[in-house]
Design an enzyme around this catalytic site. Structure first.
Site, mmCIF file in Angstrom:
data_model
loop_
_atom_site.group_PDB
_atom_site.id
_atom_site.type_symbol
_atom_site.label_atom_id
_atom_site.label_comp_id
_atom_site.label_asym_id
_atom_site.label_seq_id
_atom_site.Cartn_x
_atom_site.Cartn_y
_atom_site.Cartn_z
ATOM 1 N N VAL A 1 44.015 43.371 46.508
ATOM 2 C CA VAL A 1 43.869 44.583 46.100
ATOM 3 C C VAL A 1 43.076 45.063 45.058
ATOM 4 O O VAL A 1 42.692 46.011 44.697
ATOM 5 C CB VAL A 1 44.938 45.533 46.114
ATOM 6 N N SER B 1 55.424 49.541 33.872
ATOM 7 C CA SER B 1 56.202 48.704 33.426
ATOM 8 C C SER B 1 56.756 49.070 32.234
ATOM 9 O O SER B 1 56.053 50.008 31.361
ATOM 10 C CB SER B 1 55.692 47.257 33.188
ATOM 11 N N ALA C 1 48.528 46.723 28.388
ATOM 12 C CA ALA C 1 47.340 47.699 28.476
ATOM 13 C C ALA C 1 47.081 48.161 30.039
ATOM 14 O O ALA C 1 46.787 49.516 30.223
ATOM 15 C CB ALA C 1 45.976 47.069 27.949
ATOM 16 N N ASN D 1 51.942 48.621 44.180
ATOM 17 C CA ASN D 1 53.078 47.684 43.577
ATOM 18 C C ASN D 1 52.504 46.413 43.031
ATOM 19 O O ASN D 1 52.934 45.607 42.271
ATOM 20 C CB ASN D 1 54.356 47.378 44.499
ATOM 21 N N LYS E 1 49.330 48.445 32.273
ATOM 22 C CA LYS E 1 50.458 49.037 32.770
ATOM 23 C C LYS E 1 50.709 50.393 32.064
ATOM 24 O O LYS E 1 50.932 51.405 32.472
ATOM 25 C CB LYS E 1 51.702 48.309 32.497
ATOM 26 N N TYR F 1 48.479 42.932 29.637
ATOM 27 C CA TYR F 1 49.220 43.338 30.841
ATOM 28 C C TYR F 1 49.866 44.691 30.303
ATOM 29 O O TYR F 1 49.744 45.595 31.049
ATOM 30 C CB TYR F 1 50.575 42.369 31.011
HETATM 31 N N1 LIG Z 1 59.682 41.877 37.655
HETATM 32 C C1 LIG Z 1 59.875 42.302 36.522
HETATM 33 O O1 LIG Z 1 60.625 42.107 35.483
HETATM 34 C C2 LIG Z 1 58.895 43.573 36.417
HETATM 35 C C3 LIG Z 1 58.934 44.518 35.449
HETATM 36 C C4 LIG Z 1 58.353 45.526 35.242
HETATM 37 C C5 LIG Z 1 57.249 45.639 36.113
HETATM 38 N N2 LIG Z 1 56.939 44.921 37.143
HETATM 39 C C6 LIG Z 1 55.844 44.974 38.169
HETATM 40 O O2 LIG Z 1 56.274 45.381 39.344
HETATM 41 C C7 LIG Z 1 55.417 44.829 40.265
HETATM 42 C C8 LIG Z 1 56.223 43.916 41.407
HETATM 43 O O3 LIG Z 1 56.499 42.839 40.580
HETATM 44 P P1 LIG Z 1 57.668 41.759 41.293
HETATM 45 O O4 LIG Z 1 58.705 41.508 40.169
HETATM 46 O O5 LIG Z 1 58.415 42.127 42.611
HETATM 47 O O6 LIG Z 1 56.601 40.401 41.318
HETATM 48 P P2 LIG Z 1 56.535 39.506 42.588
HETATM 49 O O7 LIG Z 1 55.613 38.213 42.064
HETATM 50 O O8 LIG Z 1 57.910 38.916 43.170
HETATM 51 O O9 LIG Z 1 55.790 40.309 43.754
HETATM 52 C C9 LIG Z 1 54.416 40.544 43.360
HETATM 53 C C10 LIG Z 1 53.712 40.399 44.804
HETATM 54 O O10 LIG Z 1 52.405 40.826 44.637
HETATM 55 C C11 LIG Z 1 51.277 40.123 45.355
HETATM 56 N N3 LIG Z 1 50.313 39.880 44.932
HETATM 57 C C12 LIG Z 1 49.590 39.427 43.478
HETATM 58 N N4 LIG Z 1 48.330 39.947 43.452
HETATM 59 C C13 LIG Z 1 47.969 40.288 44.498
HETATM 60 C C14 LIG Z 1 46.652 41.096 44.757
HETATM 61 N N5 LIG Z 1 45.675 40.764 44.225
HETATM 62 N N6 LIG Z 1 46.788 41.882 45.969
HETATM 63 C C15 LIG Z 1 47.721 41.850 46.725
HETATM 64 N N7 LIG Z 1 48.860 41.206 46.530
HETATM 65 C C16 LIG Z 1 48.971 40.713 45.324
HETATM 66 C C17 LIG Z 1 52.103 38.874 45.187
HETATM 67 O O11 LIG Z 1 51.776 37.617 46.060
HETATM 68 C C18 LIG Z 1 53.380 39.035 45.445
HETATM 69 O O12 LIG Z 1 53.856 38.899 46.610
HETATM 70 C C19 LIG Z 1 54.322 44.341 39.493
HETATM 71 O O13 LIG Z 1 53.284 45.320 39.686
HETATM 72 C C20 LIG Z 1 54.815 43.927 38.135
HETATM 73 O O14 LIG Z 1 53.855 44.048 37.244
HETATM 74 C C21 LIG Z 1 57.765 43.742 37.293
#
Ligand SMILES: NC(=O)c1ccc[n+]([C@@H]2O[C@H](COP(=O)([O-])OP(=O)(O)OC[C@H]3O[C@@H](n4cnc5c(N)ncnc54)[C@H](O)[C@@H]3O)[C@@H](O)[C@H]2O)c1
Length: 246
Positions: free
Chosen positions: A63, A141, A156, A89, A158, A154
């Protein structure tokens, strides 16, 4: 069922919060487009959606690529005819001191976490404008609200999602489209290889609930914003973070 017959795209839905959101939305009656850059995990989530009795389509697309995202949405429109809900996401992390961030790191983190939101949203929004309805939810985030050291790029990206959300909400509200962000605190997923125990402990100490979140708790926030329950909410940031106080 709160999303009966809705068509939702969830990006990065092969794992973590995207997967949890896909399964919760499917339980609530939505058809799910499961996007991920990882074809295998996208297929696995789609199988679980199918097992819940909902139509689904797994699409491997990066994406952060404008062209791949356009191709994905064309494919979705050919199969389902419309998109009612978009959950931006997909995201990646990178832990690095500011002075060590390379130009390449900066571009990669901004592309996957922020440009992707532009790519996916612009590809679906004209259809939403034409139908005078739609829900756009982007995962920011707490890093984008308070700033996290060693995550300047990151943070910046978010924080950019928050401003994107507020600006677009003002532009497309007249068409009945809501645009909101969800800004989780630390959530137990494989994100960035999974947080080490020391970081989890630190987070627990800075959180009034004294624990990290579960992906299903973030999915629940997305469902609230995607369903009729969230019909009067736009331009907002909902932060399920356990009471993070930094
Ligand atoms: N886990 C945390 O503590 C946390 C906290 C705040 C925000 N987030 C945000 O939540 C969202 C989901 O994170 P998560 O914890 O479920 O992570 P995760 O790594 O378990 O899942 C993220 C998914 O995104 C996919 N992905 C990565 N780059 C991609 C791309 N270019 N195109 C399509 N898919 C892609 C990965 O293959 C993975 O399946 C993210 O945006 C992350 O920044 C995570």
């Amino acid at each position: 069922m709160r999303l009966k017959d809705k068509i939702a795209i969830v990006t990065g839905a092969g794992a973590g919060m995207g997967k949890a959101t896909s399964l919760l939305f499917a339980k609530e009656g939505a058809s799910i487009v499961v996007n991920d850059i990882n074809e295998k995990t996208a297929g696995e989530t789609a199988k679980e959606v199918e097992a819940l009795g909902r139509p689904t389509l797994a699409i491997r697309a990066d994406v952060s690529s404008y062209a791949e995202t356009r191709g994905m949405v064309e494919n979705v429109l050919a199969q389902f005819g419309r998109v009612d809900i978009l959950v931006n996401n997909a995201g990646i992390g990178d832990v690095k001191k500011f002075i060590e961030i390379t130009e390449n790191d900066w571009d990669r983190i901004l592309s996957v976490n922020l440009k992707s939101v532009f790519n996916c949203t612009q590809a679906v929004v004209s259809g939403m404008i034409a139908r005078r309805s739609g829900r756009i939810i982007s995962i920011s985030s707490v890093a984008g609200l308070t700033g996290t050291p060693t995550h300047v790029h990151y943070s910046a990206a978010k924080g950019g999602i928050v401003a994107f959300t507020k600006a677009l909400a003002k532009e497309v509200g007249q068409y009945g489209i809501t645009v909101n962000a969800v800004a989780p605190g630390m959530v137990e997923t494989g994100f960035g290889g999974g947080a080490p125990d020391s970081i989890k402990q630190l987070y627990k100490e800075k959180t009034v609930l004294g624990r990290v979140g579960q992906p299903e708790e973030i999915a629940a926030a997305c469902l609230y914003l995607a369903s009729e329950d969230g019909s009067y909410i736009t331009g907002q940031v909902l932060s399920p973070n356990g009471g993070y106080f930094i």
